[in-house]
Design a protein around this motif. Structure first.
Motif: not given
Length: 223
Positions: A70-91
């Motif tokens: 399966t290829p890595v899905p294309h994510l919008e910028a806001w989705e990318r930020a969530k995927a990289e988030g580490a705390r509740a306010e980022e997720l």
């Protein structure tokens, strides 16, 4: 007649996360409390967002698949930020879309439907978190007993609202399905009765087999 309110249906003992709660702590919070999402609150206990399993799952979905299937899905910028988030306010999904305790089930259900969300934090007049109401909570109205539905239709709809003689109309309810039989004075009353019965909490469907003594609809058309 009245619809059940959010206050009657919501969960009051709310599990919540603080804005700085780490990713793993959120996962542990969901797992230990057997919930799929929690509101995120600030220092004044005001909901600022909701973090759900779907928000957290983006981190796994964003990882490369070693098998290459399966290829890595294309994510919008806001989705990318969530995927990289580490705390509740980022997720979290923000802002928090909230309900008030005095709202009825129709208001809450319509908001969930139009905003495509599964739950609503419930807040007071100062926006402080009071509870949370989910789709499942709203569906509990369909667990009302048939006799409770029948009593509400008989007393509130037919007698108090419509002013009908109860001996002329019978109401049968089975698994939330309402059947109306009998005779009313005017033809125009039949669709009104049916509509009011549909608005009773817990009613799944309404079928009528009713007669009338005066065809006032025909008289109105002729006039």
């Amino acid at each position: 007649m009245h619809h059940r309110t959010v206050a009657e249906l919501m969960t009051r003992d709310v599990v919540r996360a603080r804005r700085d709660m780490p990713f793993k702590e959120i996962v542990r919070l969901l797992t230990e409390n057997d919930v799929t999402a929690v509101p995120v609150v600030d220092d004044r206990d005001h909901p600022v967002g909701v973090v759900s399993e779907a928000d957290l799952l983006r981190k796994s979905a964003d990882q490369a698949d070693p098998s290459g299937r399966t290829p890595v899905p294309h994510l919008e910028a806001w989705e990318r930020a969530k995927a990289e988030g580490a705390r509740a306010e980022e997720l979290m999904s923000a802002p928090a879309i909230c309900a008030r305790p005095e709202w009825n089930v129709v208001e809450a259900a319509r908001l969930m439907e139009t905003r495509h969300i599964k739950r609503l934090p419930v807040v007071d007049e100062t926006d402080r978190l009071l509870g949370i109401v989910s789709r499942g909570d709203l569906l509990r109205i369909f667990l009302r007993r048939d006799d409770a539905i029948r009593d509400e239709i008989t007393e509130d709809v037919l007698r108090r609202t419509m002013g009908l003689v109860l001996s002329e109309v019978t109401v049968d309810v089975h698994d939330g399905q309402v059947s109306l039989h009998g005779t009313v004075e005017f033809r125009s009353l039949i669709p009104v009765i049916e509509r009011l019965c549909r608005s009773v909490d817990g009613v799944v469907s309404v079928a009528e087999d009713m007669e009338y003594r005066t065809d006032d609809a025909r008289r109105s058309a002729a006039t």
